[in-house]
Design a protein around this motif. Structure first.
Motif, PDB file in Angstrom:
ATOM      1  N   ARG A  59       0.829  -1.210   0.000  1.00  0.00           N
ATOM      2  CA  ARG A  59       0.000   0.000   0.000  1.00  0.00           C
ATOM      3  C   ARG A  59       0.862   1.258   0.000  1.00  0.00           C
ATOM      4  O   ARG A  59       0.598   2.208  -0.752  1.00  0.00           O
ATOM      5  N   THR A 168      -7.221  -1.498  -3.434  1.00  0.00           N
ATOM      6  CA  THR A 168      -5.855  -1.749  -2.968  1.00  0.00           C
ATOM      7  C   THR A 168      -5.711  -3.203  -2.527  1.00  0.00           C
ATOM      8  O   THR A 168      -4.667  -3.831  -2.743  1.00  0.00           O
ATOM      9  N   TYR A 172      -3.110  -5.799  -4.062  1.00  0.00           N
ATOM     10  CA  TYR A 172      -2.181  -6.584  -3.242  1.00  0.00           C
ATOM     11  C   TYR A 172      -2.319  -8.075  -3.532  1.00  0.00           C
ATOM     12  O   TYR A 172      -1.329  -8.801  -3.630  1.00  0.00           O
TER      13      TYR A 172
END
Ligand code: CA
Length: 425
Positions: A59, A168, A172
């Protein structure tokens, strides 16, 4: 969308469509491959361990790249920087209903009595807005209402995922990292342009937002401020949302006056090998004996109107001509079951019925191991499925049709348990 035993998704198109579809499932043909985050990789003396970064490290790296792209550091901090790893996103990613429902269940759910009733009430309440949008873009009100109803139940279920958290998390996870990161950056651009306020950016698990479920890149490229108040409010303003959907369709090639799909009946002995793959004029289809099943809003002798023939549940189920606007709706969500859902709901909202023939509801579809076994068996028998992935796409359906033709069966490309056992042996 989708029970791929039946629908006609085009994988190549899917890959190219990832960044542009407005719908909540940008990569519908891909199988979930959820990875477990490795926080502490095993350490050995002899070889360096491959250690996956933590979510926080990923992040923060994404945030740095956003700042490097010129986004305001304070904004990045309270958007990407505030994102959390969200397990629920990945659970949703692994369980998309359109993958598992039979096509008839999906279509029935899309055009449920409740959705029709609500839709008629919404169309009455927003008749002026729908008429204005139809005038401006040439997309009929009943189709727009169908999208509105199927995507979010007319704005009732728009998703409550924080956009930056869910995207996000998808980034990931990695399976669709490039896509997710492009959406994150596009979302920041929406804020920077002033089109939306940061607090508006909530949506479904895959980043689709508002009443008509636009992902950030689609929002950036196609959303419109129909009421001219300076805000592209796809969450609270019906005109903005419906006009944005209409704009997206128009710029994707929507042809005013052309229907989406129409039910047809076929003569006995019809050669189904032309279904799905052949596009020809309605006049040419008529020469093959294809005729409207009921009150058609198209002219059977039309030599300019182009169509494909779909038999989504095989020769024993309903048959449809899919016109050019069917493929335009595939840009919204690239699954033919989805488009049939829109068309079914839309027809019902204007008092019609897309499909009147019965579905072969006794048929059991194939599970993924069976689909893989089917592909292996076809390939071993000389019918190339272009790989074994457990997804019944155009190449596999072409192989099925060839097998059916060679075995004296209607070449409809549709496999249920009985035919499966015959092919696999
Ligand atoms: Ca507005």
């Amino acid at each position: 969308m989708r029970l791929f035993l039946l629908s006609s998704v085009l994988p190549v198109f899917l890959l190219s469509a990832c960044a542009s579809v407005a719908a909540p499932d940008p990569v519908p043909a891909a199988e979930p491959q959820v990875q477990t985050p490795v926080v502490q990789a095993p350490v050995t003396q002899s070889a360096p361990a491959v250690q996956r970064p933590t979510f926080e490290a990923y992040r923060d790296g994404l945030a740095r790249r956003a700042i490097a792209r010129g986004h305001d550091a304070a904004l990045v901090a309270r958007t990407i920087g505030a994102a959390e790893y969200y397990e629920r996103t990945l659970k949703r990613d692994a369980n998309q209903p359109e993958f598992t429902k039979p096509v008839w269940d999906y279509i029935r759910g899309a055009a449920s009595a409740d959705r029709i009733d609500r839709g008629r009430a919404e169309m009455a309440e927003h008749a002026d807005t729908l008429a204005a949008v139809e005038r401006a873009y040439g997309v009929p009100a009943h189709i727009l209402a169908g999208i509105w109803g199927l995507e979010t139940s007319y704005g009732r279920i728009m998703g409550d995922f924080d956009l930056f958290t869910t995207l996000t998390t998808l980034g990931y996870d990695g399976r669709r990292r490039d896509w997710a990161e492009e959406q994150v950056f596009a979302a920041l651009e929406l804020i920077r342009s002033g089109d939306v306020r940061p607090e508006q950016l909530r949506g479904a698990w895959a980043g689709a937002m508002g009443m008509t479920q636009f992902i950030p890149t689609t929002f950036r490229d196609y959303a419109v401020d129909f009421d001219g108040d300076g805000n592209k409010d796809l969450w609270g303003n019906e005109g903005d949302a419906l006009a944005s959907a209409a704009n997206y369709l128009t710029r994707s090639g929507w042809t005013p006056g052309v229907p989406v799909a129409g039910e047809v009946v076929l003569p006995d002995g019809f050669d189904y090998s032309v279904s799905e793959v052949e596009t020809m004029s309605v006049a040419d289809w008529a020469r093959l004996g294809v005729r409207p099943a009921n009150g058609a809003d198209w002219t059977p002798g039309d030599a300019r109107l182009q169509a494909r023939l779909l038999a989504p549940a095989g020769y024993r189920g309903p048959k449809l001509l899919a016109f050019d606007n069917f493929d335009v709706l595939m840009r919204y969500n690239p699954a033919s079951a989805y488009v049939m859902g829109i068309a079914s709901l839309g027809e019902a909202l204007r008092g019609g019925q897309l499909v009147t023939a019965g579905w072969p509801e006794g048929d059991m579809g194939l599970n993924k191991p069976q689909k893989e076994a089917l592909q292996q068996a076809l390939t071993a028998q000389g019918y190339d499925t272009k790989g074994v992935d457990g997804l019944i796409g155009p190449a596999t359906r072409a192989a099925i049709r060839a097998w059916q033709r060679d075995n004296g069966l209607p070449a409809d490309g549709y496999v249920e348990q009985t035919l499966y056992r015959r092919i696999v042996g």
